[in-house]
Each structure stands twice: as structure tokens, then as C-alpha cells.
Design an enzyme around this catalytic site. Structure first.
Site, PDB file in Angstrom:
ATOM      1  CE  LYS A 186      -1.837  -6.373  -0.276  1.00 26.01           C
ATOM      2  NZ  LYS A 186      -2.678  -7.457   0.254  1.00 26.01           N
ATOM      3  CD  GLU A 268      -9.728  -2.831   3.270  1.00 25.28           C
ATOM      4  OE1 GLU A 268      -9.715  -3.821   4.028  1.00 25.28           O
ATOM      5  OE2 GLU A 268      -8.989  -2.738   2.261  1.00 25.28           O
TER       6      GLU A 268
END
Length: 311
Positions: A186, A268
Site C-alpha cells: 500500500k 503527510e
């Protein structure tokens, strides 16, 4: 099993709302402003898999959190992890398990240092959500998968109990025997898609039309070499899926990070691209990761400067 969901935004609100909908013992740890909203209108989910509305979700704020919980699910953004830890640490008892759904893997070391490695299992989810103006959780893709497991790959009594508590709640649940590989796969997917859509400020299809697909593949090569060096090489299926996704002509795919940049929100950058870059620089040349991270850090510097000017 008593479950504490840290956050009731898109991710925590969706999975926690689904659990509450089927009667699981779920409490949401929320900020005061989110509590007021949820107390006023309840927790609502709009999804292609069916809508849900929890009239009176069980809510708590940090200042009054005293109870211990069996399972704590972290659904915060990675940049909010330190604040989240301060908020939920009083809920950690002698038998509490912490299940983070954060992007990347840097958070594992932080959680281990604070609570010990035995408390933390691996976890990830695939879902795209957004909060509407009225506070509804809008599920905007056709995937709602939550995966978790012992980082050792073992199936243990505690993960079986957790799986029993999280199962049959209207989303796809997987108790994985390779959760660390799942998390790395991921991470590669997010770094490749978010990196390119943020750098190009476009959808995948738009940068492909501009002739930038080879740059996307170069970025993926840097990430793949890093994963291999760390002991988590992506399988052929996972790698093929990422390659097709980042080079698909006409694709309207964008990413949450690029949408955050468009609305001048925090991102992020360090946890997704920065950590990958730091690992990659030890083994290979990193022109794409270096360029993308500089782009993201420039955005953050401008955002910080503008914020300082307003103060």
C-alpha cells in the site's frame, strides 16, 4: 470487546459507524468541535454499499477519557499521531491491543517505543472518503477493505478475537498472515500515485496525456528497489496493479494528498514520501523521490509562512 476509535472523520467514522450500526461496543474519541456536530446530527454515512445513520454515537473527549479498552483503532492522519497518543494513552490497559490504520510504516516504531511492541498489530485499509459540509461521511469509491494481523505473520488468539469483533459489519475484513507486506504494498501504491498527482497537480490521466508516464514508472522503480532492500519486494500482481494505475490513459484518479494541497490543508509528506526517500537514499539514486519531496516541503513552507503572517 470494547473498541475505541480514535477519530470520527472519514476513515474512523466509516469503519466505526459500520461497527456501531451492527451493535458492536464502539466509542469514538473526538475533538470537542466534532463532538458537538455528532451530538447535533448523529453520525451519517453515504456509501454505494448502503447508507447508515447512528442517531446517538457513543462519544468521548480526551479530558474525560478514563476507561480502558480492549482494542484501540487509530484512524488519525500520520502527522497527528503524537497528539493522538497523548489523547488515548489513558485508555490503554494491561490487555489493550492497538491497531493503527495510518499510511506508511514509521508510526509502528513510534507506537512501539511508547507502548511496547507486543501491544501493536499491523493494519491498513483501502477506502476513499470525504466529510461533506454537513458532516456526513461520503464514501467515494467502491472499496472498503480493512486488513490487520500480527506483524510476525502468526495467527494468534488475540487476532482471532479481534477478527470476530470486527467481522460481519458491512465492509470487507481480512485477517492477514502477511500484514507487513500488505502495508508495504500500500505504501508503494500511495507514494507512486500521490507523488505524481501532487508533483503534476493533476489527475493520472492528465499527466499521462502530458507524456509523464515514464516519470511515474521511474518513481515506482525507486520505491520498488527500496522495498526489496527492506525485505518486502512487491509481488507481480501488486506491482502490475500499481503500474497500470499510474500509467492509465484517461484516468480521473487523484489522491487525498493532492486534494489536501488544493484546499491548503496539512499533508503527510514526511510519513509517505520523506520516509521512503530516506530509506531509498541509502541504496540508490533518487531523482524522482528527491524532486517530489522538495515540491511537498516547498508547499509546507509556504503554508507555514502564510499561517505566520496571519498570526
Amino acid at each position: 470487546m470494547r473498541i475505541l476509535i480514535v477519530g470520527a472523520g472519514g476513515t474512523g467514522g466509516y469503519f466505526g459507524g459500520r461497527l456501531a450500526e451492527v451493535g458492536r461496543d464502539v466509542t469514538f474519541l473526538v475533538r470537542p468541535e466534532r463532538m458537538k456536530k455528532l451530538q447535533s446530527i448523529g453520525l451519517s454515512i453515504h456509501s454505494p454499499f448502503g447508507d447508515a445513520h447512528i442517531e446517538t454515537p457513543r462519544l468521548v473527549t480526551t479530558d474525560v477519557l478514563r476507561s480502558k479498552f480492549d482494542l484501540i483503532i487509530l484512524s488519525c492522519k500520520a502527522y497527528d499521531l503524537s497528539e493522538a497518543i497523548r489523547g488515548f494513552e489513558t485508555a490503554v490497559g494491561p490487555d489493550t491491543t492497538i491497531l493503527p490504520l495510518l499510511n506508511g510504516i514509521a508510526h509502528l516504531e513510534i507506537l512501539e517505543e511508547k507502548f511496547g511492541p507486543d501491544r501493536v498489530v499491523g493494519g491498513m485499509c483501502f477506502i476513499s472518503t470525504a466529510l461533506t459540509i454537513d458532516g456526513t461521511i461520503a464514501h467515494i469509491n467502491d472499496t472498503h477493505n480493512l486488513r490487520f494481523g500480527e506483524r510476525s505473520g502468526e495467527t494468534t488468539q488475540r487476532t482471532e478475537k479481534i477478527a470476530e469483533s470486527l467481522a460481519n459489519a458491512g465492509y470487507d475484513l481480512t485477517l492477514s498472515s502477511k500484514i507487513m507486506q500488505d502495508m508495504w504494498d500500500k505504501w508503494l501504491f500511495i507514494t507512486a500515485t500521490a507523488g505524481m498527482t501532487c508533483l503534476m497537480r493533476s489527475t493520472v490521466g492528465d499527466y499521462v496525456a502530458a507524456g509523464a508516464a515514464p516519470l511515474a514508472l521511474q518513481l515506482l522503480d525507486e520505491c520498488t528497489a527500496t522495498a526489496r532492500a527492506e525485505g518486502f519486494p512487491p509481488g507481480a500482481d501488486a506491482l502490475g496493479h500499481i503500474r497500470r494505475t499510474i500509467t492509465e490513459a484517461g484516468s480521473t484518479l487523484t489522491t487525498s494528498m493532492s486534494r489536501d494541497i488544493e484546499r491548503n490543508a496539512p499533508i503527510e509528506s514526511k510519513q509517505i514520501v520523506g520516509d521512503m526517500l530516506e530509506r531509498a537514499q541509502q541504496i540508490i539514486s533518487t531523482p524522482m523521490l528527491t524532486t517530489i519531496y522538495a515540491h511537498l516541503k516547498s508547499y509546507e513552507a509556504r503554508r507555514e509562512r502564510d499561517s505566520a503572517c496571519r498570526r
